[in-house]
Design a protein around this motif. Sequence first.
Motif, PDB file in Angstrom:
ATOM      1  N   ILE A  67       3.298  13.781   7.319  1.00 32.59           N
ATOM      2  CA  ILE A  67       1.843  13.908   7.124  1.00 32.59           C
ATOM      3  C   ILE A  67       1.349  14.110   8.362  1.00 32.59           C
ATOM      4  N   ASP A  68       0.221  15.232   8.452  1.00 36.72           N
ATOM      5  CA  ASP A  68      -0.460  15.440   9.800  1.00 36.72           C
ATOM      6  C   ASP A  68      -1.418  14.367   9.838  1.00 36.72           C
ATOM      7  N   GLU A  69      -1.625  13.883  11.264  1.00 35.42           N
ATOM      8  CA  GLU A  69      -2.349  12.886  11.673  1.00 35.42           C
ATOM      9  C   GLU A  69      -3.851  13.025  11.110  1.00 35.42           C
ATOM     10  N   SER A  70      -4.370  14.494  10.916  1.00 38.34           N
ATOM     11  CA  SER A  70      -5.885  14.579  10.560  1.00 38.34           C
ATOM     12  C   SER A  70      -5.862  14.430   9.084  1.00 38.34           C
ATOM     13  N   GLU A  71      -4.819  14.136   8.335  1.00 36.19           N
ATOM     14  CA  GLU A  71      -4.758  13.720   6.921  1.00 36.19           C
ATOM     15  C   GLU A  71      -4.453  12.401   6.535  1.00 36.19           C
ATOM     16  N   ILE A  72      -4.401  11.688   7.550  1.00 40.12           N
ATOM     17  CA  ILE A  72      -4.325  10.154   7.338  1.00 40.12           C
ATOM     18  C   ILE A  72      -5.681   9.359   7.323  1.00 40.12           C
ATOM     19  N   LYS A  73      -5.927   8.696   6.292  1.00 39.07           N
ATOM     20  CA  LYS A  73      -7.445   8.146   6.226  1.00 39.07           C
ATOM     21  C   LYS A  73      -7.364   6.847   6.876  1.00 39.07           C
ATOM     22  N   LYS A  74      -8.096   6.571   8.068  1.00 38.16           N
ATOM     23  CA  LYS A  74      -8.281   5.622   9.039  1.00 38.16           C
ATOM     24  C   LYS A  74      -9.268   4.480   8.524  1.00 38.16           C
ATOM     25  N   ASN A  75      -8.871   3.156   8.404  1.00 40.02           N
ATOM     26  CA  ASN A  75      -9.744   1.964   8.109  1.00 40.02           C
ATOM     27  C   ASN A  75      -9.753   0.764   8.938  1.00 40.02           C
ATOM     28  N   ASN A  76     -10.594  -0.005   9.074  1.00 42.29           N
ATOM     29  CA  ASN A  76     -10.490  -1.161   9.616  1.00 42.29           C
ATOM     30  C   ASN A  76     -11.030  -2.256   8.909  1.00 42.29           C
ATOM     31  N   LEU A  77     -10.724  -3.609   9.107  1.00 44.84           N
ATOM     32  CA  LEU A  77     -11.187  -4.603   8.561  1.00 44.84           C
ATOM     33  C   LEU A  77     -11.982  -5.621   9.429  1.00 44.84           C
TER      34      LEU A  77
END
Length: 91
Positions: free
Chosen positions: A81-91
Motif C-alpha cells: 500500500i502507498d503511504e498516501s492510501e493509508i488512513k491515519k488516526n489517533n486516540l
Amino acid sequence: MEDNIKLYSEIEKYEIININDGEKYSIVSNNDIIIDENGNMKLLVLNENYSGVSFFKRSNFSEVPWDYVKKIGTKTVIIDIDESEIKKNNL
C-alpha cells in the motif's frame, strides 16, 4: 485443516512488512485485525507507536484495508500500500 487456512495463534508472531516502501510494522499481536459480522477480515490496524502498555499517551494508528494484504508467508504478513492510501488516526 486446509493448507491455505492459518490460525491467528500461528500468525500472531509474524512481522508485518509493506513491500511498497519497505516499512516494518512490528508483529501481528501488537496490532489489530477488524473482522466483520460474517467473519471476513476488513482492516489491519497498525499501531504506529507500540512500546508496551501506555495509559496516558496518545496512540497513533493506521488503517489498512484487508485488500492490501498480499500474502501471509511463513514468518511475515506482506502488505502493498502507498503511504498516501493509508488512513491515519489517533486516540
